[in-house]
Write an enzyme that holds these catalytic residues in place. Structure first.
Site, mmCIF file in Angstrom:
data_model
loop_
_atom_site.group_PDB
_atom_site.id
_atom_site.type_symbol
_atom_site.label_atom_id
_atom_site.label_comp_id
_atom_site.label_asym_id
_atom_site.label_seq_id
_atom_site.Cartn_x
_atom_site.Cartn_y
_atom_site.Cartn_z
ATOM 1 N N SER A 125 75.494 23.665 -110.791
ATOM 2 C CA SER A 125 76.478 24.520 -111.198
ATOM 3 C C SER A 125 77.728 24.963 -110.367
ATOM 4 C CB SER A 125 75.475 26.038 -111.502
ATOM 5 O OG SER A 125 76.297 26.996 -112.030
ATOM 6 N N TYR A 150 69.503 33.179 -108.366
ATOM 7 C CA TYR A 150 69.753 32.152 -109.157
ATOM 8 C C TYR A 150 70.695 30.957 -108.557
ATOM 9 C CZ TYR A 150 71.647 29.227 -112.787
ATOM 10 O OH TYR A 150 72.216 27.897 -113.428
ATOM 11 N N LYS A 154 70.382 26.778 -106.880
ATOM 12 C CA LYS A 154 71.058 25.744 -107.052
ATOM 13 C C LYS A 154 71.432 25.178 -105.821
ATOM 14 C CE LYS A 154 70.634 25.339 -111.548
ATOM 15 N NZ LYS A 154 69.779 24.613 -112.027
HETATM 16 N N1 LIG Z 1 74.047 27.212 -119.471
HETATM 17 C C1 LIG Z 1 74.652 27.469 -118.504
HETATM 18 O O1 LIG Z 1 75.649 28.082 -118.497
HETATM 19 C C2 LIG Z 1 74.365 26.578 -117.260
HETATM 20 C C3 LIG Z 1 75.554 26.443 -116.376
HETATM 21 C C4 LIG Z 1 75.351 25.660 -114.954
HETATM 22 C C5 LIG Z 1 73.878 25.023 -114.983
HETATM 23 N N2 LIG Z 1 73.140 25.424 -115.798
HETATM 24 C C6 LIG Z 1 71.736 24.564 -115.593
HETATM 25 O O2 LIG Z 1 71.327 23.699 -116.458
HETATM 26 C C7 LIG Z 1 70.112 23.542 -116.884
HETATM 27 C C8 LIG Z 1 69.926 23.931 -118.382
HETATM 28 O O3 LIG Z 1 70.411 25.069 -118.772
HETATM 29 P P1 LIG Z 1 70.333 25.512 -120.243
HETATM 30 O O4 LIG Z 1 71.428 26.270 -120.436
HETATM 31 O O5 LIG Z 1 70.107 24.442 -121.208
HETATM 32 O O6 LIG Z 1 69.050 26.531 -120.275
HETATM 33 P P2 LIG Z 1 67.815 26.688 -121.185
HETATM 34 O O7 LIG Z 1 66.920 27.909 -120.803
HETATM 35 O O8 LIG Z 1 68.286 26.562 -122.554
HETATM 36 O O9 LIG Z 1 66.993 25.293 -120.747
HETATM 37 C C9 LIG Z 1 65.899 25.396 -119.751
HETATM 38 C C10 LIG Z 1 64.681 24.806 -120.305
HETATM 39 O O10 LIG Z 1 63.923 24.584 -119.172
HETATM 40 C C11 LIG Z 1 62.431 25.153 -119.512
HETATM 41 N N3 LIG Z 1 61.828 25.595 -118.451
HETATM 42 C C12 LIG Z 1 62.184 26.595 -117.395
HETATM 43 N N4 LIG Z 1 61.238 26.614 -116.525
HETATM 44 C C13 LIG Z 1 60.427 25.708 -116.672
HETATM 45 C C14 LIG Z 1 59.261 25.203 -115.825
HETATM 46 N N5 LIG Z 1 58.935 25.685 -114.677
HETATM 47 N N6 LIG Z 1 58.540 24.140 -116.574
HETATM 48 C C15 LIG Z 1 58.906 23.465 -117.571
HETATM 49 N N7 LIG Z 1 60.105 23.939 -118.352
HETATM 50 C C16 LIG Z 1 60.748 24.948 -118.001
HETATM 51 C C17 LIG Z 1 62.793 26.370 -120.576
HETATM 52 O O11 LIG Z 1 61.632 26.546 -121.463
HETATM 53 C C18 LIG Z 1 64.086 25.669 -121.341
HETATM 54 O O12 LIG Z 1 63.812 24.774 -122.518
HETATM 55 C C19 LIG Z 1 69.393 24.519 -116.157
HETATM 56 O O13 LIG Z 1 68.927 24.205 -114.759
HETATM 57 C C20 LIG Z 1 70.590 25.930 -115.522
HETATM 58 O O14 LIG Z 1 70.176 26.387 -114.556
HETATM 59 C C21 LIG Z 1 73.356 26.166 -116.881
#
Ligand SMILES: NC(=O)c1ccc[n+]([C@@H]2O[C@H](COP(=O)([O-])OP(=O)(O)OC[C@H]3O[C@@H](n4cnc5c(N)ncnc54)[C@H](O)[C@@H]3O)[C@@H](O)[C@H]2O)c1
Length: 341
Positions: A125, A150, A154
């Protein structure tokens, strides 16, 4: 076969669609802690192919081992999305975040090692940059101390992956996402936050849908042109495609940054909160009622990406703009809530 952890989540589901469309077979590992099983049906409706799915918590080493015993032999690469991502919650419950995001990663890397799976794409991120002194940020911009547990997960995760790449055949690409928004053109998958959204765009679409009364703009006294914060909003479909490019690069074994490379994934353009509200109206015809509220602690004033490294080395560039993304978010929200207009 590609293992996609967190593949029923927001960014994961869009990436699974792109992977399947590119002819890859996919197995999703997700504990459904922040997503719904119906997403698998939606992926099948969009692509005509049903991805394999295992419900498993990555932080549970034994359970993960059992799943890898079934799928590990066939896997060639992992795209690792699974993580908790709510900044505020991470401040309240740091151990939950360290356990989930870091134990999950360590368990995953151990299983990858056990089955000699040597390619990893990791969801990092732009939070690792904090409030940078020079904008746009390049991949060389120094990381700063994280503002939240959080964000810290990362930075630590990037370091854990780097350490493993130094002593094993593992090759990894960390994609540093800027602000993912938007939804698939089919409106069958999109962002579905649990509870009150903390991100701007789901709040905007829920306000447009009448689920929220009005939007609060957190601060209009920042040193920017209109006083509101500036972010780099990247369409989730463009972002999903960056993962395909990353996998292709790992396949080709080209690297200019050693066995662990980092890429910014943004549009290269910053947009203010007010611009988002105005562009939403231009894209959808819907006016968003808003009030000006207090600044939120931890919000940086302005950040957007320099994407030239990704353009040159990953052969990837965002193709969709803010208006496209906001229009697609609204279509998704309307479809989800059965709004006909
Ligand atoms: N959306 C944003 O703004 C953003 C920005 C930068 C980075 N990210 C990163 O991108 C990735 C995906 O984000 P997203 O927005 O799709 O989030 P999201 O919450 O929609 O998707 C994450 C998925 O991981 C699953 N999950 C969480 N912990 C778990 C575990 N211990 N075991 C199995 N499954 C697990 C959740 O059920 C979910 O389906 C994450 O790592 C997040 O930190 C997101």
């Amino acid at each position: 076969m590609v293992i996609v952890t967190g593949g029923t989540g927001y960014i994961g589901s869009h990436t699974v669609v792109e992977l399947i469309n590119a002819g890859k077979s996919v197995v999703i590992l997700d504990d459904l802690s922040n997503s719904r099983i119906e997403v698998i049906d939606a992926i099948e409706e969009i692509t005509g192919t049903r991805p394999l799915f295992h419900r498993v918590d990555l932080a549970d080493a034994e359970a993960l081992k059992n799943v890898f015993d079934k799928i590990g032999e066939k896997a060639e690469a992992v795209v690792h999305f699974a993580a908790k991502k709510a900044v505020g919650e991470s401040v309240e419950k740091p151990l939950l975040y360290y356990r989930n995001n870091l134990f999950g990663l360590v368990n995953l890397l151990e299983e990858m090692q056990r089955f000699s799976i040597e390619k990893l794409v990791f969801s990092s991120s732009c939070t690792v940059y904090g409030q940078p002194s020079v904008i746009p940020v390049t991949e060389e911009t120094p990381r700063q101390k994280a503002e939240s547990p959080y964000g810290n997960t990362k930075s630590i995760a990037e370091d854990i992956i780097s350490d493993c790449c130094k002593v094993s055949p593992l090759k990894a690409i960390s994609l540093r996402y800027f602000n993912p928004i938007g939804a698939h053109a089919s409106a069958k998958i999109g962002e579905l936050p649990v509870g009150t959204p903390t991100n701007l765009v789901p709040y905007v679409t829920q306000t447009a849908a009448g689920v929220r009364q009005e939007l609060t703009v957190h601060g209009d006294d920042y040193p920017t042109e209109d006083g509101t914060c500036i972010r780099d909003y990247i369409h989730v479909v463009d972002l999903a495609k960056a993962h395909l490019k990353a996998l292709e690069r790992l396949d080709k074994e080209v690297s200019v940054g050693g066995n662990h490379e980092f890429f910014n994934v943004g549009t290269g353009k910053g947009s203010s909160v007010m611009e988002v509200i105005e562009t939403f109206k231009a894209a959808t015809g819907v006016n968003i009622p808003y009030k000006i509220g207090e600044r939120r602690p931890g919000d940086v004033t302005e950040i957007y990406a320099d994407t030239s490294f990704a353009e040159k080395e990953l052969c990837w560039k965002a193709e969709l703009n803010l208006k496209d993304a906001l229009g697609s978010s609204w279509n998704w929200e309307k479809n989800y809530r059965n709004i006909k207009a």
